[in-house]
Enzyme design. Structure first.
Site, PDB file in Angstrom:
ATOM      1  N   ASP A 131      29.338 -24.390  30.288  1.00 55.93           N
ATOM      2  CA  ASP A 131      28.593 -24.896  29.044  1.00 55.93           C
ATOM      3  C   ASP A 131      27.597 -23.928  28.268  1.00 55.93           C
ATOM      4  O   ASP A 131      26.934 -24.410  27.388  1.00 55.93           O
ATOM      5  CB  ASP A 131      27.441 -25.889  29.718  1.00 55.93           C
ATOM      6  N   GLU A 132      27.776 -22.757  28.609  1.00 56.81           N
ATOM      7  CA  GLU A 132      26.923 -21.602  27.726  1.00 56.81           C
ATOM      8  C   GLU A 132      28.139 -20.996  27.019  1.00 56.81           C
ATOM      9  O   GLU A 132      29.220 -21.134  27.312  1.00 56.81           O
ATOM     10  CB  GLU A 132      26.580 -20.513  28.784  1.00 56.81           C
TER      11      GLU A 132
END
Length: 104
Positions: free
Chosen positions: A87-88
């Site tokens: 999710d980064e």
């Protein structure tokens, strides 16, 4: 490390009675230390791997138009890596043409 022959727990050094001894914390087992007990093991260091691929990583990198403030070249190589969780955003590594000419 020494282990207790009766209960298999780790023996600790105790000096309760004034004499050094190996003692078990779980049972009454005691083993008197009558001589110096040492052992040295020289560990071999591992070779460090270049996890990013080193200079060979740049051989297959993409090229884009970007101006370098240090060398004033108008193109640069880049590649992206997912080094954090999904999710980064990806990490972008860049290098200018003049630095690439010095590497190869």
């Amino acid at each position: 490390m020494l282990f207790c022959p009766t209960c298999s727990n780790l023996l600790v050094i105790s000096a309760e009675s004034g004499l050094n001894k190996w003692a078990c914390n779980s049972c009454p087992y005691e083993f008197p230390i009558t001589k110096q007990m040492t052992a040295r093991t020289k560990l071999k260091r591992k070779e460090v791997d270049d996890v990013l691929g080193g200079d060979a990583m740049w051989a297959h990198a993409d090229q884009t138009q970007a101006s370098c403030p240090k060398c004033n070249h108008n193109s640069a190589y880049f590649y992206q890596l997912q080094i954090r969780s999904a999710d980064e955003p990806m990490t972008t590594c860049t290098v200018s043409i003049s630095i690439m000419l010095c590497l190869y």
